[in-house]
Design a protein around this motif. Structure first.
Motif, PDB file in Angstrom:
ATOM      1  N   ALA A 280       0.435  12.332   1.347  1.00 16.03           N
ATOM      2  CA  ALA A 280       0.354  11.091   0.727  1.00 16.03           C
ATOM      3  C   ALA A 280       1.513  10.213   1.187  1.00 16.03           C
ATOM      4  O   ALA A 280       2.559  10.772   1.968  1.00 16.03           O
ATOM      5  CB  ALA A 280       0.930  11.494  -0.618  1.00 16.03           C
ATOM      6  N   GLU A 284       4.497   5.018  -1.663  1.00 25.63           N
ATOM      7  CA  GLU A 284       3.613   4.811  -2.774  1.00 25.63           C
ATOM      8  C   GLU A 284       3.564   5.828  -3.906  1.00 25.63           C
ATOM      9  O   GLU A 284       3.232   5.311  -5.048  1.00 25.63           O
ATOM     10  CB  GLU A 284       2.003   4.800  -2.034  1.00 25.63           C
ATOM     11  N   ALA A 285       3.685   6.942  -3.651  1.00 29.80           N
ATOM     12  CA  ALA A 285       3.657   8.170  -4.556  1.00 29.80           C
ATOM     13  C   ALA A 285       4.881   7.671  -5.451  1.00 29.80           C
ATOM     14  O   ALA A 285       4.676   7.914  -6.798  1.00 29.80           O
ATOM     15  CB  ALA A 285       3.762   9.468  -3.917  1.00 29.80           C
ATOM     16  N   PHE A 431      -2.309  11.990  -5.669  1.00 25.52           N
ATOM     17  CA  PHE A 431      -1.840  10.761  -4.511  1.00 25.52           C
ATOM     18  C   PHE A 431      -1.983  11.640  -3.170  1.00 25.52           C
ATOM     19  O   PHE A 431      -1.631  12.856  -2.867  1.00 25.52           O
ATOM     20  CB  PHE A 431      -0.163  10.291  -4.555  1.00 25.52           C
ATOM     21  N   ASN A 453      -4.029   7.309  -6.483  1.00 30.17           N
ATOM     22  CA  ASN A 453      -2.908   6.519  -5.588  1.00 30.17           C
ATOM     23  C   ASN A 453      -2.773   5.233  -6.425  1.00 30.17           C
ATOM     24  O   ASN A 453      -2.624   4.219  -5.611  1.00 30.17           O
ATOM     25  CB  ASN A 453      -3.610   6.227  -4.352  1.00 30.17           C
ATOM     26  N   ARG A 454      -2.592   5.537  -7.586  1.00 32.51           N
ATOM     27  CA  ARG A 454      -2.047   4.246  -8.577  1.00 32.51           C
ATOM     28  C   ARG A 454      -1.341   4.925  -9.832  1.00 32.51           C
ATOM     29  O   ARG A 454      -1.889   6.206 -10.184  1.00 32.51           O
ATOM     30  CB  ARG A 454      -3.294   3.342  -8.897  1.00 32.51           C
TER      31      ARG A 454
END
Length: 494
Positions: A280, A284-285, A431, A453-454
């Protein structure tokens, strides 16, 4: 514009388009309870009394059913375009008062003002979405396999709906139910949470001023929800129940609804897993974790509670999560610098403290927070608990607060098994840098909603709901509209 009088409240230094009603909305008027009983509403940030609201009896619950019944035929016969226009007017009226409503939510709920602003926008969006859906309740026409007749299907309003909403999103949970009910042609009785009735009442008054006819939406507050809701559900005119709240209360309501075989939609508890794989994007994670965990200070059924992080990225993830959560400012919701507001009440704090203490006693480590601050207000700091051991209550119980429990794993298959080892199945988060892998994991996780991934899943256009003991049915999207419709089949030959 409605001009009838009602008992109302104002908050010092707080100006709005009208004084907030504090009585019961039954038919065309806000009326006091016959008993004169009131329910105190507190500011969670100060523990001080804000105001009190009328406390409805069983008889007043039935009076609301009477009002909804009196308005039902006309509203069901209202052309879809007119219903749509009224719902769109509600959207614009609500957005025009976004800041005022956000402040009200912060005052009675305790959440930080940025979260409250987001809630108002999300809540209003249900009016706009269902204004668009109201004109798209399409029927079906087909030929029977034997060729003997045509199969015609119409979708009709299911009938009077009892809508029961929680305190954590007092505006959004109300509009997520009211908007599809009205779009489908149903009238309703809203029973808001006793902790946060003011927001629901303000939204109802905005709707009245936007043109919703008398009796279409009724609001009944009560300190005795069990008897009052039971009485309403045993009235044969009531044909729909929609509830958002705990799984335990949902089970009770389903038993009550069974006596009249009432269609029931249940959005119940969650215990969302948050899976982070070695591949991941760490930044972002972490960003997703902050949204999934700290939105509304963790007081959300979709909040990430169990963070399963693959061992190769585990230490870096914990370090960055501690840094980000540790930088959050805790304080009263109306303070412009606040990022983590107050919990709803003392009971919520006690539950969080119990879960954290149990985890520590079983070998977990506090990396951040973990201790309630001194002073007034129902505050608990953003906290990170690492190396949480199997059997810890925090892994099986929805914490509903700003506490992240982190557990390392080696094999993604083990993480999926751990994610599924719960009676709940509402939301989950994955993620990974490999989209194929992320989608494969999403399919294996037993949840009604998975974010890949959000950190946010909620959307008025998407079907919101869970599997297992997280609920029945869906809210939002076209699915949410059909929850308030009955499919009628007509056999026709021509």
């Amino acid at each position: 514009m409605t001009t009838n009088s009602y008992t109302s409240t104002t908050t010092e230094g707080y100006a709005g388009p009208f004084s907030i009603p504090t009585d019961l909305l039954i038919g065309d008027a806000w009326v006091p309870s016959a008993s004169g009983k009131r329910i105190d509403v507190l500011d969670p940030a100060t523990e001080q009394l804000l105001t009190s609201v009328a406390d409805a009896s069983e008889a007043e619950g039935i009076a609301a059913v009477d009002a909804a019944d009196a308005a039902a035929a006309d509203w069901a016969a209202t052309p879809p375009r007119k219903r749509a226009d009224i719902l769109l007017a509600c959207f614009h009226a609500m957005m025009a008062e976004q800041e005022w409503l956000a402040q009200l939510i912060s005052i009675e709920n305790g959440k930080a003002l940025p979260d409250a602003r987001g809630e108002v926008a999300y809540a209003a969006e249900f009016f706009r979405w269902y204004a668009e859906e109201a004109v798209r309740i399409n029927g079906e026409l087909g030929l029977s396999p034997s060729g003997a007749n045509k199969i015609m299907v119409q979708y009709q309003p299911i009938g009077i709906a009892l809508l029961i909403t929680p305190w954590n999103f007092p505006a959004a949970m109300a509009t997520r139910k009211i908007a599809p009910a009205l779009a489908a042609g149903c009238t309703c009785i809203l029973k808001p949470a006793a902790e946060t009735p003011l927001t629901a009442m303000a939204v109802a008054e905005i709707m009245r001023r936007a043109g919703v006819p008398a009796g279409v939406v009724n609001v009944v507050n009560t300190s005795e929800p069990g008897p009052v809701c039971s009485r309403i559900l045993h009235d044969p005119r009531v044909r729909k129940l929609s509830f958002t709240g705990s799984t335990g209360v949902g089970r009770i309501l389903l038993r009550e609804a069974a006596d009249q075989v009432i269609s029931s939609s249940m959005e119940l508890g969650g215990n969302a897993p948050f899976l982070v794989l070695d591949d991941a994007d760490l930044d972002e994670a972490i960003e997703g974790a902050m949204i999934a965990k700290m939105r509304n200070a963790g007081e959300a059924c979709t909040a990430a509670n169990r963070f399963y992080v693959q061992r190769g990225i585990h230490d870096a993830f914990v370090a960055q999560l501690v840094e980000r959560m540790g930088a959050m400012k805790m304080g009263p919701g109306l303070d412009s610098a606040t990022q983590c507001g107050a919990m709803i009440n003392r009971k919520a704090i006690d539950k969080i403290e119990h879960l954290v203490t149990d985890a520590l006693n079983r070998g977990a480590e506090v990396k951040l927070g973990g201790v309630k601050p001194e002073g007034a207000g129902y505050f608990y700091p953003p906290s990170v608990i690492a190396n949480v051991q199997p059997g810890s209550e925090i892994l099986s119980t929805e914490v509903f607060g700003p506490v992240a429990a982190v557990i390392p794993f080696d094999d993604p298959a083990d993480a999926v098994a751990l994610a599924n080892a719960t009676e709940y199945g509402l939301a989950a988060y994955v993620f990974t840098g490999d989209l194929k892998k992320g989608l494969q994991l999403a399919e294996k996780i037993e949840c009604g909603m998975v974010a890949v991934n959000r950190g946010l899943v909620s959307d008025a256009a998407a079907p919101f709901g869970g599997v297992k003991q997280s609920g029945l049915g869906r809210e939002g999207s076209h699915h949410g509209l059909l929850e308030y419709c009955e499919a009628k089949y007509i056999a026709v030959s021509w």
